[in-house]
Scaffold this active site. Structure first.
Site, PDB file in Angstrom:
ATOM      1  N   PRO A 144      -6.973   9.868  -2.528  1.00 13.84           N
ATOM      2  CA  PRO A 144      -5.903  10.308  -2.537  1.00 13.84           C
ATOM      3  C   PRO A 144      -4.482   9.230  -2.527  1.00 13.84           C
ATOM      4  CG  PRO A 144      -7.517  10.992  -0.585  1.00 13.84           C
ATOM      5  CD  PRO A 144      -7.789  10.273  -1.685  1.00 13.84           C
TER       6      PRO A 144
ATOM      7  N   HIS B 213     -23.134 -19.809  10.511  1.00 12.12           N
ATOM      8  CA  HIS B 213     -23.796 -18.173   9.937  1.00 12.12           C
ATOM      9  C   HIS B 213     -22.668 -18.315   8.597  1.00 12.12           C
ATOM     10  CE1 HIS B 213     -24.726 -13.792  10.045  1.00 12.12           C
ATOM     11  NE2 HIS B 213     -23.306 -13.916   8.930  1.00 12.12           N
ATOM     12  N   GLU B 214     -20.772 -18.480   8.720  1.00 16.39           N
ATOM     13  CA  GLU B 214     -20.653 -18.578   7.969  1.00 16.39           C
ATOM     14  C   GLU B 214     -20.852 -19.166   6.381  1.00 16.39           C
ATOM     15  OE1 GLU B 214     -18.972 -15.346   7.781  1.00 16.39           O
ATOM     16  OE2 GLU B 214     -19.455 -14.676   9.438  1.00 16.39           O
TER      17      GLU B 214
ATOM     18  N   THR C 279      -3.773   7.769  -5.039  1.00 18.32           N
ATOM     19  CA  THR C 279      -3.084   7.482  -6.476  1.00 18.32           C
ATOM     20  C   THR C 279      -2.113   8.008  -7.618  1.00 18.32           C
ATOM     21  OG1 THR C 279      -4.622   9.250  -6.939  1.00 18.32           O
ATOM     22  CG2 THR C 279      -5.675   7.186  -6.926  1.00 18.32           C
ATOM     23  N   GLY C 280      -1.437   8.682  -6.691  1.00 16.85           N
ATOM     24  CA  GLY C 280      -0.001   9.030  -8.048  1.00 16.85           C
ATOM     25  C   GLY C 280       0.562  10.311  -7.914  1.00 16.85           C
TER      26      GLY C 280
ATOM     27  N   HIS D 245     -23.494 -18.029   4.391  1.00 18.79           N
ATOM     28  CA  HIS D 245     -22.573 -17.693   3.094  1.00 18.79           C
ATOM     29  C   HIS D 245     -22.387 -17.835   1.700  1.00 18.79           C
ATOM     30  CE1 HIS D 245     -23.856 -13.582   5.510  1.00 18.79           C
ATOM     31  NE2 HIS D 245     -22.916 -13.637   6.167  1.00 18.79           N
TER      32      HIS D 245
ATOM     33  N   GLY E  71      -7.996  14.035  -8.243  1.00 20.28           N
ATOM     34  CA  GLY E  71      -7.835  12.159  -7.915  1.00 20.28           C
ATOM     35  C   GLY E  71      -7.737  11.925  -6.223  1.00 20.28           C
TER      36      GLY E  71
HETATM   37  P1  ADP Z   1      -1.060  11.100  -3.431  1.00 24.52           P
HETATM   38  O1  ADP Z   1      -0.441  12.196  -4.250  1.00 24.52           O
HETATM   39  O2  ADP Z   1      -2.098  11.249  -5.406  1.00 24.52           O
HETATM   40  O3  ADP Z   1      -2.270  11.591  -2.327  1.00 24.52           O
HETATM   41  P2  ADP Z   1       1.008   9.557  -3.751  1.00 24.52           P
HETATM   42  O4  ADP Z   1       1.381  10.827  -5.355  1.00 24.52           O
HETATM   43  O5  ADP Z   1       2.272  10.980  -2.308  1.00 24.52           O
HETATM   44  O6  ADP Z   1      -0.030   9.539  -3.752  1.00 24.52           O
HETATM   45  O7  ADP Z   1       1.361   7.807  -3.315  1.00 24.52           O
HETATM   46  C1  ADP Z   1       2.458   7.868  -2.767  1.00 24.52           C
HETATM   47  C2  ADP Z   1       2.655   7.237  -2.903  1.00 24.52           C
HETATM   48  O8  ADP Z   1       1.998   5.296  -3.038  1.00 24.52           O
HETATM   49  C3  ADP Z   1       3.713   7.007  -4.472  1.00 24.52           C
HETATM   50  O9  ADP Z   1       4.655   7.219  -3.048  1.00 24.52           O
HETATM   51  C4  ADP Z   1       4.195   5.640  -4.629  1.00 24.52           C
HETATM   52  O10 ADP Z   1       4.650   4.833  -3.790  1.00 24.52           O
HETATM   53  C5  ADP Z   1       2.649   4.772  -4.648  1.00 24.52           C
HETATM   54  N1  ADP Z   1       2.016   4.999  -5.840  1.00 24.52           N
HETATM   55  C6  ADP Z   1       0.563   5.598  -5.792  1.00 24.52           C
HETATM   56  N2  ADP Z   1       0.289   5.806  -7.432  1.00 24.52           N
HETATM   57  C7  ADP Z   1       1.050   5.513  -7.938  1.00 24.52           C
HETATM   58  C8  ADP Z   1       1.400   4.893  -8.877  1.00 24.52           C
HETATM   59  N3  ADP Z   1       0.513   5.324 -10.335  1.00 24.52           N
HETATM   60  N4  ADP Z   1       2.585   4.103  -9.763  1.00 24.52           N
HETATM   61  C9  ADP Z   1       3.395   3.987  -9.134  1.00 24.52           C
HETATM   62  N5  ADP Z   1       3.522   3.953  -7.402  1.00 24.52           N
HETATM   63  C10 ADP Z   1       2.229   4.380  -7.191  1.00 24.52           C
HETATM   64 ZN    ZN Z   2     -22.883 -12.202   7.922  1.00 28.49          ZN
END
Ligand code: ADP
Ligand code: ZN
Ligand code: MG
Length: 622
Positions: free
Chosen positions: A213, A432-433, A215-216, A436, A211
């Protein structure tokens, strides 16, 4: 281990100043002698006599003592009534002088050549010898240190971390339910292996977490160890990769040895792609060290019986580069994908991280989750932390929606800058904004406007925010066209108000965005007259990092792709132009408000449009 290597490094570093000192003092010595030598020749010394003056003094019997230095062809002459002797240059006239001194009975002595010269010569030779020996010793010591360092590394225990209790449970991991479910089983493997071994099942040895970076993945691995109540051994793949061949392999050996002593336990190898890349590929035909490390890892994983109570969990965001040998059954045969959380996932993750923070009861985690598609768990954790910091800085009691929104803006678009003073360019940015914002609000099927602002952020001079669509939903062709029109709206407004020649570079990223979007519509989504063919492949495949792979098609097709892209963009451009031309007074009015207030919230803008439409009685859309 860390300490030892650092110590060695420090020692060899402290050697350098000493060496420098030696060289410096030698240089100083040399320069001093040169300097004094120069002085002697350059300055006429008041303490010297010429040869003829000396003869005169001798004849007048004013001379007490003469010391002749034959090697230098000089003499030191002490005159009557003077304590400091004077110098005289002799030029090969010693015999004459000595004869004269004898005849006048003056005391004298002669330094034969060789006495002094020999001593000086010896001294300089010795000095050079010492310097040379010093140099050699330093060099020898340094190389000895270097090899000693290598020996230390090789002997070292692996640089892994051991946590007896991670203190993290599945409660702390949210929003990645599928991954959690798949891993529940691993906890049972660790806790009650008998359940499986009794019926002859082999417990899997390795699980690969895949997964992007943040994502936990690390969190998940820790939670498994925490839930199962086993020690957590962790090491990062990059720590295996050392300069010295064989070090990584010995670290792997140490790691598994320690783990076996502590079974049941969990080994976590982060960033396994650093060692687990395909062997024998890549630059220079491969990396011996990495291959050895990888081989050692494979051997270790084969080496322990399935039921020793060790489970290896590895994490990577590049499964495509992993060596196939790692993925065969008996190694990391289980693969669990940990993906970006969806809306519900984000809400749950926010709940987890809101637990230990003082949140205003008014705060809506749902709203935050809606505003943050594409955020990972780590991003969300960071977001709430940023909001908490902002709250502290503003001396508030609890985090409110204002802080959270500011934090999101900052994370998504960068730091807030100072707004421009009213000027022509501010007016242009405002048009411009508003271009949009107005198209986004009036074009049928567009996502609602969240706000439009002239406060610069990051590299943008002004920003128009629309509520992000939920990534889960499907997008229709008309929604995509609306998006294209709204993105072009900025440039169209500039053109209408300031004329064709006054348009600016501000639309650069808008045009890029439109081009990629329309190109995808034509070549991948089958939304043009070219029909339902995928002419190009995904070139930014989420986190897998594939290369940009252009499809195979003929020149003719390439030309018609270009034509289709152009046609779609022109269609959206014309629609946008029509909308803005038909609503010019509304646009001017909104620009005035925006310049005055700097930010218009979505609801406010919609109110203005509504009342305008009522008063003017004009249909505001095409
Ligand atoms: P990875 O190893 O996938 O790069 P980490 O596990 O190190 O990511 O996540 C870093 C921090 O982000 C965790 O310590 C937590 O605080 C938060 N985090 C990431 N994913 C989750 C999740 N699914 N639920 C709760 N906290 C999360
Ligand atoms: Zn623009
Ligand atoms: Mg990690």
């Amino acid at each position: 281990m860390k300490n030892i290597s650092q110590l060695v490094l420090k020692r060899s570093k402290s050697k350098q100043p000493k060496l420098k000192l030696k060289i410096l003092s030698a240089a100083l010595l040399l320069s001093q002698t040169f300097l004094t030598a120069l002085e002697v020749q350059a300055k006429p010394n008041p303490n010297s006599l010429s040869y003829s003056e000396l003869i005169q003094e001798i004849n007048q019997e004013q001379v007490v003592k003469v010391q002749i230095d034959e090697s230098n062809q000089k003499a030191l002459v002490t005159l009557k009534g003077q304590s400091t002797p004077k110098r005289v240059s002799l030029f090969e006239r010693n015999p004459e002088l000595i004869a004269r001194l004898r005849s006048k009975n003056v005391e004298f002595d002669v330094n034969r050549p060789g006495d002094n010269a020999a001593i000086y010569g010896l001294l300089t030779n010795l000095l050079f010898l010492f310097l040379l020996i010093g140099f050699l010793m330093v060099i020898v010591k340094r190389s000895a240190n270097a090899s000693g360092q290598a020996m230390n590394f090789a002997k070292s225990k692996a640089r892994f971390q051991i946590e007896a209790k991670t203190g993290i449970t599945f409660q702390d991991v949210a929003g990645i339910e599928e991954a959690k479910e798949e891993l529940e089983e691993v906890i049972t493997f660790l806790k009650q292996p008998e359940k499986f071994t009794a019926i002859g099942a082999k417990i899997p040895k390795g699980v690969l977490l895949i997964g992007p970076p943040g994502t936990g993945k690390t969190l998940l691995a820790k939670a498994i160890a925490g839930e199962a109540g086993v020690p957590f051994f962790s090491i990062s793949g990059s720590e295996f990769v050392e300069m010295f061949v064989g070090v990584g392999a010995s670290r792997v050996r140490d790691l598994f040895k320690k783990a076996k002593e502590n079974a049941p336990c969990l080994i976590f190898i982060d960033e396994i792609d650093a060692v687990g890349r395909q062997r024998g590929v890549g630059y220079g035909g491969g990396n011996d060290e990495r291959e050895q490390t990888l081989n050692q890892m494979l051997t270790e994983m084969d080496g322990f019986e399935g039921n020793t109570g060790i489970i290896v969990i590895a994490a990577t965001n590049r499964p495509d580069v992993l060596d196939v040998a790692l993925l065969r059954p008996g190694r990391f045969d289980r693969q669990v994908t940990v993906d970006y959380p969806d809306f519900n996932g984000r809400k749950e993750i926010l709940e987890v991280h809101a637990r230990n923070k003082k949140m205003d009861p008014e705060i809506s985690l749902e709203m935050i989750a809606r505003r943050t598609p594409g955020f990972t768990g780590a991003d969300l954790a960071n977001l709430l932390n940023e909001a908490a910091i902002l709250t502290g800085r503003r001396r508030k009691e609890a985090i409110t929606m204002v802080e959270v929104n500011d934090a999101i803006d900052r994370v998504v678009a960068g730091m807030e800058g100072t707004p421009l003073v009213d000027s022509k360019s501010k007016r242009l940015i405002a048009y411009h904004e508003i271009g949009h914002a107005l198209i986004g609000s009036l074009y049928p099927g567009h996502r609602p406007l969240e706000k439009v602002t002239l406060i610069p952020r990051g590299r943008a001079a002004g920003l128009t925010w629309f509520t992000p669509s939920d990534e889960q939903g499907l997008t229709t062709r008309s929604e995509l066209l609306a998006q294209v029109a709204a993105t072009l709206g900025g440039r169209v407004a500039e053109e209408i108000v300031f004329g064709h020649d006054e348009v600016t570079t501000g639309a650069l990223s808008d045009i890029e965005k439109v081009t990629t979007l329309v190109r995808d519509m034509v070549t991948r989504l089958g939304m043009s007259d070219l029909g339902l063919v995928a002419l190009e492949h995904d070139n930014n495949n989420s986190f897998l990092g594939y290369d940009n792979r252009r499809g195979e098609y003929s020149e003719d097709v390439a030309a018609s792709i270009d034509l289709q892209i152009r046609a779609l963009v022109m269609q959206c451009y014309n629609n946008a132009r029509k909308i803005l031309e038909n609503n010019r007074p509304l646009m001017d009015h909104l620009v005035d408000i925006l310049i005055e207030q700097e930010t218009i919230e979505g609801d406010h803008l919609r109110e203005i449009i509504e009342s305008y439409q009522k008063n003017a009685n004009i249909p505001a859309s095409v």
